[in-house]
Design a protein around this motif. Structure first.
Motif, PDB file in Angstrom:
ATOM      1  N   VAL A   1     -75.319 -18.326   9.710  1.00  0.00           N
ATOM      2  CA  VAL A   1     -74.945 -18.470  11.118  1.00  0.00           C
ATOM      3  C   VAL A   1     -73.857 -17.462  11.473  1.00  0.00           C
ATOM      4  O   VAL A   1     -73.902 -16.819  12.536  1.00  0.00           O
ATOM      5  CB  VAL A   1     -74.461 -19.910  11.403  1.00  0.00           C
ATOM      6  N   ALA A   2     -72.870 -17.295  10.587  1.00  0.00           N
ATOM      7  CA  ALA A   2     -71.777 -16.355  10.847  1.00  0.00           C
ATOM      8  C   ALA A   2     -72.293 -14.920  10.934  1.00  0.00           C
ATOM      9  O   ALA A   2     -71.849 -14.139  11.784  1.00  0.00           O
ATOM     10  CB  ALA A   2     -70.728 -16.470   9.740  1.00  0.00           C
TER      11      ALA A   2
ATOM     12  N   ALA B   1     -76.267 -21.687   4.671  1.00  0.00           N
ATOM     13  CA  ALA B   1     -76.697 -21.788   6.067  1.00  0.00           C
ATOM     14  C   ALA B   1     -75.563 -21.430   7.016  1.00  0.00           C
ATOM     15  O   ALA B   1     -75.767 -20.744   8.028  1.00  0.00           O
ATOM     16  CB  ALA B   1     -77.217 -23.188   6.358  1.00  0.00           C
ATOM     17  N   GLU B   2     -74.351 -21.871   6.700  1.00  0.00           N
ATOM     18  CA  GLU B   2     -73.198 -21.554   7.552  1.00  0.00           C
ATOM     19  C   GLU B   2     -72.881 -20.061   7.507  1.00  0.00           C
ATOM     20  O   GLU B   2     -72.540 -19.459   8.541  1.00  0.00           O
ATOM     21  CB  GLU B   2     -71.993 -22.369   7.104  1.00  0.00           C
ATOM     22  N   ILE B   3     -72.997 -19.457   6.335  1.00  0.00           N
ATOM     23  CA  ILE B   3     -72.781 -18.012   6.219  1.00  0.00           C
ATOM     24  C   ILE B   3     -73.833 -17.262   7.023  1.00  0.00           C
ATOM     25  O   ILE B   3     -73.531 -16.273   7.707  1.00  0.00           O
ATOM     26  CB  ILE B   3     -72.798 -17.585   4.742  1.00  0.00           C
TER      27      ILE B   3
ATOM     28  N   SER C   1     -67.125 -20.561   7.390  1.00  0.00           N
ATOM     29  CA  SER C   1     -68.399 -20.933   6.775  1.00  0.00           C
ATOM     30  C   SER C   1     -68.282 -20.982   5.255  1.00  0.00           C
ATOM     31  O   SER C   1     -67.566 -20.187   4.641  1.00  0.00           O
ATOM     32  CB  SER C   1     -69.486 -19.945   7.191  1.00  0.00           C
ATOM     33  N   GLU C   2     -69.021 -21.938   4.669  1.00  0.00           N
ATOM     34  CA  GLU C   2     -69.002 -22.121   3.222  1.00  0.00           C
ATOM     35  C   GLU C   2     -70.406 -22.167   2.621  1.00  0.00           C
ATOM     36  O   GLU C   2     -70.663 -21.546   1.589  1.00  0.00           O
ATOM     37  CB  GLU C   2     -68.240 -23.399   2.858  1.00  0.00           C
ATOM     38  N   THR C   3     -71.315 -22.910   3.233  1.00  0.00           N
ATOM     39  CA  THR C   3     -72.661 -23.052   2.685  1.00  0.00           C
ATOM     40  C   THR C   3     -73.508 -21.829   3.042  1.00  0.00           C
ATOM     41  O   THR C   3     -73.163 -21.081   3.971  1.00  0.00           O
ATOM     42  CB  THR C   3     -73.339 -24.309   3.241  1.00  0.00           C
TER      43      THR C   3
ATOM     44  N   ASP D   1     -65.653 -14.812  11.240  1.00  0.00           N
ATOM     45  CA  ASP D   1     -64.838 -15.764  10.490  1.00  0.00           C
ATOM     46  C   ASP D   1     -64.853 -17.112  11.203  1.00  0.00           C
ATOM     47  O   ASP D   1     -64.072 -17.373  12.104  1.00  0.00           O
ATOM     48  CB  ASP D   1     -63.409 -15.242  10.364  1.00  0.00           C
ATOM     49  N   ILE D   2     -65.782 -17.980  10.791  1.00  0.00           N
ATOM     50  CA  ILE D   2     -65.886 -19.316  11.383  1.00  0.00           C
ATOM     51  C   ILE D   2     -65.655 -20.404  10.321  1.00  0.00           C
ATOM     52  O   ILE D   2     -66.010 -21.558  10.518  1.00  0.00           O
ATOM     53  CB  ILE D   2     -67.253 -19.523  12.068  1.00  0.00           C
TER      54      ILE D   2
END
Length: 258
Positions: free
Chosen positions: A245-246, A241-243, A237-239, A234-235
């Motif tokens: 990374v998570a 790419a961010e998901i 993330s929305e996009t 749980d960081i």
């Protein structure tokens, strides 16, 4: 020698930890100096395989000794995965110096679903020393232009994939298919496996739907609780790419036991 390396391959397929040992020095009147450079391997059970019949003939009697077997087991249990020179005392009059080399089964990531999150996830995980397989049933999504760092792309129905798949302890499984029914099919096939990591994407509503289906199939709560769902740390993330990374971060945390 060919049989020796086949044995190494077979042991890795069985997901065993293996050490290979190359003879670099022999201090003995009983063992031929001609064996310098020969190899043997042993696993966490102390099982020995020799690279030649002569090596086996000259060393086997020593490796039948219980104390020496314990010494071998102690070497295989060490957490240090670096190569090293090691002296092995066969008995008071016979010593070997060996170059120990761990043979490590590379972690494997299988991504079920070739959608918008899979692309950055594969890019990231290819930098983390994973071999990577992407499975999807849509030809238009599955190509090496989209996944240039993947090791294998499999155009298959998800249920067909499991007809021959063998999931091992060094497998990391990410379920990011396009719908809850596909997620259910995949998770049902892998939830009882020994995979190191098992994660599934989805809203709380979708996860609840899939879990209820699996409960109806007799899957225990303990097995369901072991699934990382929702997937990823749980960081915020929305996009895509961010998901990705998570998800990669969570995989690293599991791999490093953090």
């Amino acid at each position: 020698m060919e049989d020796f390396f086949k044995k190494v391959f077979d042991e890795l397929q069985g997901n065993k930890k293996i050490l290979t040992a190359v003879l670099t020095d022999i201090d003995s009147e009983e063992i031929s100096q001609n064996l310098l450079g020969e190899m043997f391997l042993f696993d966490e059970e102390g099982i020995i395989e020799f690279s030649s019949d002569q090596l086996e003939t000259e060393l086997e009697k020593f490796f039948l000794n219980a104390d020496l077997k314990n010494q071998i087991l102690a070497l295989s249990e060490k957490k240090n995965k670096d190569s090293q020179l090691k002296e092995i005392n066969l008995d008071p009059d016979n010593k070997l110096e060996v170059f120990l080399e761990p043979v490590v089964d590379q972690p494997h990531l299988t991504v079920f679903g070739a959608g918008h999150i899979a692309e950055p996830l594969v890019k990231i995980c290819s930098l983390l020393d994973f071999t990577i397989t992407v499975v999807d049933d849509r030809e238009e999504f599955l190509n090496y232009d989209k996944f240039p760092t993947a090791d294998q792309l499999l155009l298959l129905d998800y249920t067909d994939y499991f007809a021959s798949a063998k999931i091992k302890e060094n497998d990391y499984l990410v379920i990011i298919t396009r719908g809850h029914q596909h997620d259910y099919q995949v998770l049902k096939n892998v939830i009882n496996s020994e995979a190191a990591y098992l994660g599934m994407i989805g809203s709380s509503r979708k996860i609840k739907t899939v879990y209820n289906q699996l409960r109806d199939d007799g899957i225990t709560e303990e097995k369901l609780e072991a699934v990382h769902a929702p997937i990823g740390l749980d960081i915020g993330s929305e996009t895509p790419a961010e998901i990705a990374v998570a998800i990669a971060a969570e995989i690293i945390a599991v791999r490093r036991d953090k």
